[in-house]
Write an enzyme that holds these catalytic residues in place. Structure first.
Site, PDB file in Angstrom:
ATOM      1  N   GLY A  14      27.234  52.093  91.108  1.00 17.03           N
ATOM      2  CA  GLY A  14      27.635  51.568  89.790  1.00 17.03           C
ATOM      3  C   GLY A  14      29.074  51.071  89.780  1.00 17.03           C
ATOM      4  O   GLY A  14      29.876  51.393  90.651  1.00 17.03           O
ATOM      5  N   ARG A  18      34.480  51.557  82.837  1.00 16.75           N
ATOM      6  CA  ARG A  18      35.354  52.239  81.872  1.00 16.75           C
ATOM      7  C   ARG A  18      36.542  52.961  82.518  1.00 16.75           C
ATOM      8  O   ARG A  18      37.455  53.400  81.823  1.00 16.75           O
ATOM      9  CB  ARG A  18      34.525  53.234  81.034  1.00 16.75           C
ATOM     10  CG  ARG A  18      33.783  52.541  79.903  1.00 16.75           C
ATOM     11  CD  ARG A  18      32.906  53.502  79.147  1.00 16.75           C
ATOM     12  NE  ARG A  18      31.695  53.824  79.894  1.00 16.75           N
ATOM     13  CZ  ARG A  18      30.902  54.865  79.626  1.00 16.75           C
ATOM     14  NH1 ARG A  18      31.203  55.695  78.647  1.00 16.75           N
ATOM     15  NH2 ARG A  18      29.813  55.086  80.342  1.00 16.75           N
ATOM     16  N   GLY A  83      20.041  48.948  88.402  1.00 19.81           N
ATOM     17  CA  GLY A  83      19.436  50.131  87.809  1.00 19.81           C
ATOM     18  C   GLY A  83      19.246  51.277  88.785  1.00 19.81           C
ATOM     19  O   GLY A  83      19.147  51.091  89.997  1.00 19.81           O
ATOM     20  N   ASP A 109      29.358  60.479  90.417  1.00 22.78           N
ATOM     21  CA  ASP A 109      30.428  60.671  89.430  1.00 22.78           C
ATOM     22  C   ASP A 109      30.248  61.954  88.624  1.00 22.78           C
ATOM     23  O   ASP A 109      30.777  62.086  87.524  1.00 22.78           O
ATOM     24  CB  ASP A 109      30.513  59.454  88.491  1.00 22.78           C
ATOM     25  CG  ASP A 109      29.208  59.200  87.757  1.00 22.78           C
ATOM     26  OD1 ASP A 109      28.243  59.956  87.959  1.00 22.78           O
ATOM     27  OD2 ASP A 109      29.162  58.228  86.978  1.00 22.78           O
ATOM     28  N   ARG A 339      61.378  65.839 103.344  1.00 20.71           N
ATOM     29  CA  ARG A 339      60.505  64.719 103.699  1.00 20.71           C
ATOM     30  C   ARG A 339      59.800  65.002 105.031  1.00 20.71           C
ATOM     31  O   ARG A 339      60.133  65.971 105.714  1.00 20.71           O
ATOM     32  CB  ARG A 339      61.326  63.438 103.716  1.00 20.71           C
ATOM     33  CG  ARG A 339      61.801  63.062 102.298  1.00 20.71           C
ATOM     34  CD  ARG A 339      62.898  62.037 102.314  1.00 20.71           C
ATOM     35  NE  ARG A 339      62.542  60.895 103.118  1.00 20.71           N
ATOM     36  CZ  ARG A 339      63.414  60.014 103.616  1.00 20.71           C
ATOM     37  NH1 ARG A 339      64.716  60.164 103.381  1.00 20.71           N
ATOM     38  NH2 ARG A 339      63.001  59.000 104.331  1.00 20.71           N
ATOM     39  N   ALA A 386      79.030  72.104 103.168  1.00 20.36           N
ATOM     40  CA  ALA A 386      78.583  71.439 101.942  1.00 20.36           C
ATOM     41  C   ALA A 386      78.892  69.947 102.008  1.00 20.36           C
ATOM     42  O   ALA A 386      79.928  69.542 102.529  1.00 20.36           O
ATOM     43  CB  ALA A 386      79.286  72.069 100.746  1.00 20.36           C
ATOM     44  N   ASN A 392      72.379  58.242 109.898  1.00 19.07           N
ATOM     45  CA  ASN A 392      71.394  58.066 110.970  1.00 19.07           C
ATOM     46  C   ASN A 392      70.964  56.624 111.145  1.00 19.07           C
ATOM     47  O   ASN A 392      70.238  56.295 112.059  1.00 19.07           O
ATOM     48  CB  ASN A 392      70.165  58.942 110.706  1.00 19.07           C
ATOM     49  CG  ASN A 392      69.490  58.616 109.385  1.00 19.07           C
ATOM     50  OD1 ASN A 392      70.138  58.197 108.437  1.00 19.07           O
ATOM     51  ND2 ASN A 392      68.193  58.807 109.328  1.00 19.07           N
TER      52      ASN A 392
HETATM   53  C1  UD1 Z   1      21.680  57.589  83.428  1.00 20.04           C
HETATM   54  C2  UD1 Z   1      20.260  57.910  83.017  1.00 20.04           C
HETATM   55  C3  UD1 Z   1      20.287  58.629  81.668  1.00 20.04           C
HETATM   56  C4  UD1 Z   1      21.135  59.886  81.780  1.00 20.04           C
HETATM   57  C5  UD1 Z   1      22.524  59.535  82.282  1.00 20.04           C
HETATM   58  C6  UD1 Z   1      23.309  60.779  82.576  1.00 20.04           C
HETATM   59  C7  UD1 Z   1      18.938  56.076  83.883  1.00 20.04           C
HETATM   60  C8  UD1 Z   1      18.183  54.840  83.562  1.00 20.04           C
HETATM   61  N1  UD1 Z   1      19.506  56.688  82.875  1.00 20.04           N
HETATM   62  O1  UD1 Z   1      22.182  56.687  82.463  1.00 20.04           O
HETATM   63  O2  UD1 Z   1      18.964  58.992  81.269  1.00 20.04           O
HETATM   64  O3  UD1 Z   1      21.227  60.514  80.512  1.00 20.04           O
HETATM   65  O4  UD1 Z   1      22.439  58.785  83.506  1.00 20.04           O
HETATM   66  O5  UD1 Z   1      24.620  60.439  82.909  1.00 20.04           O
HETATM   67  O6  UD1 Z   1      18.971  56.480  85.006  1.00 20.04           O
HETATM   68  N2  UD1 Z   1      23.874  53.631  89.713  1.00 20.04           N
HETATM   69  C9  UD1 Z   1      23.524  53.032  90.891  1.00 20.04           C
HETATM   70  N3  UD1 Z   1      22.945  51.824  90.855  1.00 20.04           N
HETATM   71  C10 UD1 Z   1      22.686  51.174  89.691  1.00 20.04           C
HETATM   72  C11 UD1 Z   1      23.028  51.796  88.480  1.00 20.04           C
HETATM   73  C12 UD1 Z   1      23.607  53.033  88.529  1.00 20.04           C
HETATM   74  O7  UD1 Z   1      23.743  53.568  91.959  1.00 20.04           O
HETATM   75  O8  UD1 Z   1      22.153  50.065  89.721  1.00 20.04           O
HETATM   76  C13 UD1 Z   1      24.514  54.933  89.762  1.00 20.04           C
HETATM   77  C14 UD1 Z   1      25.844  54.938  89.060  1.00 20.04           C
HETATM   78  O9  UD1 Z   1      26.891  54.647  89.959  1.00 20.04           O
HETATM   79  C15 UD1 Z   1      25.934  56.367  88.554  1.00 20.04           C
HETATM   80  C16 UD1 Z   1      24.489  56.752  88.319  1.00 20.04           C
HETATM   81  O10 UD1 Z   1      23.713  55.824  89.052  1.00 20.04           O
HETATM   82  O11 UD1 Z   1      26.470  57.219  89.538  1.00 20.04           O
HETATM   83  C17 UD1 Z   1      24.100  56.710  86.858  1.00 20.04           C
HETATM   84  O12 UD1 Z   1      24.288  55.385  86.413  1.00 20.04           O
HETATM   85  P1  UD1 Z   1      24.819  55.058  84.979  1.00 20.04           P
HETATM   86  O13 UD1 Z   1      24.925  53.615  84.819  1.00 20.04           O
HETATM   87  O14 UD1 Z   1      26.012  55.886  84.683  1.00 20.04           O
HETATM   88  O15 UD1 Z   1      23.576  55.552  84.127  1.00 20.04           O
HETATM   89  P2  UD1 Z   1      23.572  55.874  82.609  1.00 20.04           P
HETATM   90  O16 UD1 Z   1      23.407  54.615  81.858  1.00 20.04           O
HETATM   91  O17 UD1 Z   1      24.682  56.746  82.254  1.00 20.04           O
HETATM   92 CA    CA Z   2      26.776  57.698  83.466  1.00 19.35          CA
END
Ligand code: UD1
Ligand code: CA
Length: 488
Positions: A14, A18, A83, A109, A339, A386, A392
């Protein structure tokens, strides 16, 4: 022992918008390690046969960090299909074709999720022979999370994302934490069938749940005991919150091991630091990186140590030190800056307003006040006066200063490197040492003092200095008159 039927998939593709950062979200550190390293440590504790990490944004940075902390991890590149569903689909495809066990899915995360919680989830999943077991959380404010939808009998029927939810679903307070256990076979079969027709145009991993339900496969959701364990980090406020939680646990761990920590809330200790018994850590102290502190040492207040080695019983007070070694019963500070390459031997001292760099200071030798000592070696039992500066740097190259053992140098010296001061030598106050000082010699090169009488009256007439001087001279003349002996 490795569990041949277990795989862990870490989602780290992801964008982390933010965080508003040029650094990948999962590489932001807490307790001295990138978030993803904490997740990989938890994964390792589950002893899975495979760990796969899905990457895409800032791919090379994230992949490098993953391999640094888990050199056997399988790095999986996510394609342009967005996704969590697509991420897991590709990760499962990267596992051996004949892998038919359980797959734990976690996010890169969520740094505080521990192996005990996940291990229990795997056990529950296996005991119930479920197809999916979701780690859920019951929240006062469920905004943003996927909701766990259950039927009248309490069975899980679906996870509905916040953005796709109606009023009724939004009222649900049990949410998907984003960590799960799945049967690998269920993921293999169902993920290719999931589409992207939803509010976010993404392939949702969570859609697997409704499909399993349609197939009458058992799905469980187990609320986590402590919500903070599953809290994800999406912005820097949450990063600081989780860092503080982890720090509190680390501090407590040291306290229970016999370390006195006076003020946990202002003491920051990286996970990588070790501290011996009966050491004392005073307020406003940060111990970072590969720092080790031996027993009975006293550190702080107001001290930062990065990658330092502190010996038994040493005292380090109001100091900032990086890659420095302070041996047993040595003293540092207050207000010292050590250092890289500083090595203070047993019983030595680097005192107040002293900066050192690449400086090896021998047993019992002292640099007590107001000095800069760089690229220097000092023998044993010497005292540096002192206000001593090692010059150097000639503007092009750095040079070394060598001071022998049992040397006494005067205040306000400059050692113009390269230069050597022999064993047992002395230097006078204000000496600029440009030539070697032989053992046992006294080096002085300050010009004899010459007083030019009434220089101020002649050169600064009418100034406050001239007036003060005139008054003092007049008073002295009067005193001389009334005291025939002329005593002063
Ligand atoms: C996801 C869940 C949600 C849950 C929430 C908890 C889904 C569809 N939804 O939503 O139900 O309540 O986490 O925090 O899963 N990531 C990828 N590839 C992608 C998208 C995301 O690796 O294409 C990774 C992100 O880096 C992150 C994790 O998946 O570590 C979750 O992704 P994020 O976008 O935060 O999902 P949420 O929308 O929070
Ligand atoms: Ca999340």
């Amino acid at each position: 022992m490795t569990d041949p039927r277990l795989a862990v998939i870490v989602l780290a593709a992801g964008e982390g918008t933010r965080m508003r950062s040029r650094r990948a979200k999962v590489l932001h550190p807490i307790a001295g390690l990138p978030m993803v390293a904490h997740v990989l440590t938890t994964a390792r504790h589950l002893e899975p046969a495979y760990v796969a990490v899905v990457v895409r944004h800032q791919r090379d940075d994230v992949a490098a960090a993953v391999l640094e902390y888990a050199d056997t991890a399988i790095v999986v590149d996510q394609d342009e299909v967005p996704g969590t569903g697509r991420a897991v689909e590709l990760a499962v495809a990267a596992l051996p074709d004949d892998f038919d066990g359980e797959v734990v899915v976690v996010s890169g995360d969520v740094p505080l999720l521990d192996a005990v919680t996940l291990g229990a989830l795997v056990e529950q999943h296996r005991a119930a022979t479920a197809s999916a077991t979701i780690l859920s959380a019951v929240l006062d404010d469920a905004t943003g999370y996927g909701r766990i939808v259950r039927d009248a009998g309490g069975a899980v029927t679906a996870i509905v994302e916040h953005k796709d939810a109606d009023e009724q679903v939004l009222a649900i307070t049990e949410v998907n934490s984003g960590s799960y256990v799945f049967a690998a076979s269920a993921l293999r079969e169902l993920l290719p069938r999931i589409g992207t027709s939803n509010a976010q145009g993404e392939k949702y991993l969570t859609d697997v749940v409704a499909l399993l339900r349609q197939a009458s496969a058992p799905v469980a959701a187990v609320p986590v005991a402590e919500n903070w364990r599953v809290a994800g980090v999406n912005d820097r406020a949450q990063l600081a919150e989780q860092a503080a939680r982890l720090n509190a646990m680390i501090v407590r761990g040291h306290q229970l091991n016999g370390v006195s920590i006076v003020d946990p809330s202002t003491t920051w200790i990286d996970l990588t630091v070790s501290i011996g018994q009966d050491a004392e850590i005073l307020p406003n102290t940060r111990l970072a990186g590969a720092t080790t502190i031996e027993r009975d040492a006293v550190i702080g207040p107001d001290t930062t140590l990065v990658d330092c080695e502190i010996g038994e019983g040493a005292v380090v007070k109001r100091a900032d030190a990086t890659l420095a070694v302070v041996r047993a019963f040595a003293e540092v500070g207050p207000f010292a800056y050590l250092r890289p390459g500083t090595e203070l031997s047993g019983g030595g001292k680097i005192g107040t307003f002293v900066e050192t760099k690449n400086a090896k200071i021998g047993r019992g030798s002292k640099v007590p006040h107001l000095s800069y000592i760089g690229d220097t070696e000092v023998g044993e039992g010497s005292n540096i006066g002192a206000g001593t500066i090692t010059a150097n740097y000639d503007g092009v190259n750095k040079h070394r200063t060598t001071v022998g053992s049992h040397v006494r140098t005067g205040s306000h010296n400059v050692f113009v490197a390269p230069v050597t001061i022999g064993d047992g030598a002395y230097t006078g106050a204000g000496t600029v040492v440009r030539k070697p000082v032989p053992p046992g010699a006294l080096a002085v090169n300050v010009a004899p003092q010459r007083n030019m009488e009434r220089w101020v009256a002649a050169n600064r007439p009418g100034s406050a200095a001239a007036e003060a001087a005139a008054a003092a001279i007049a008073e002295r003349a009067l005193g001389a008159d009334s005291d025939p002996a002329g005593a002063e």
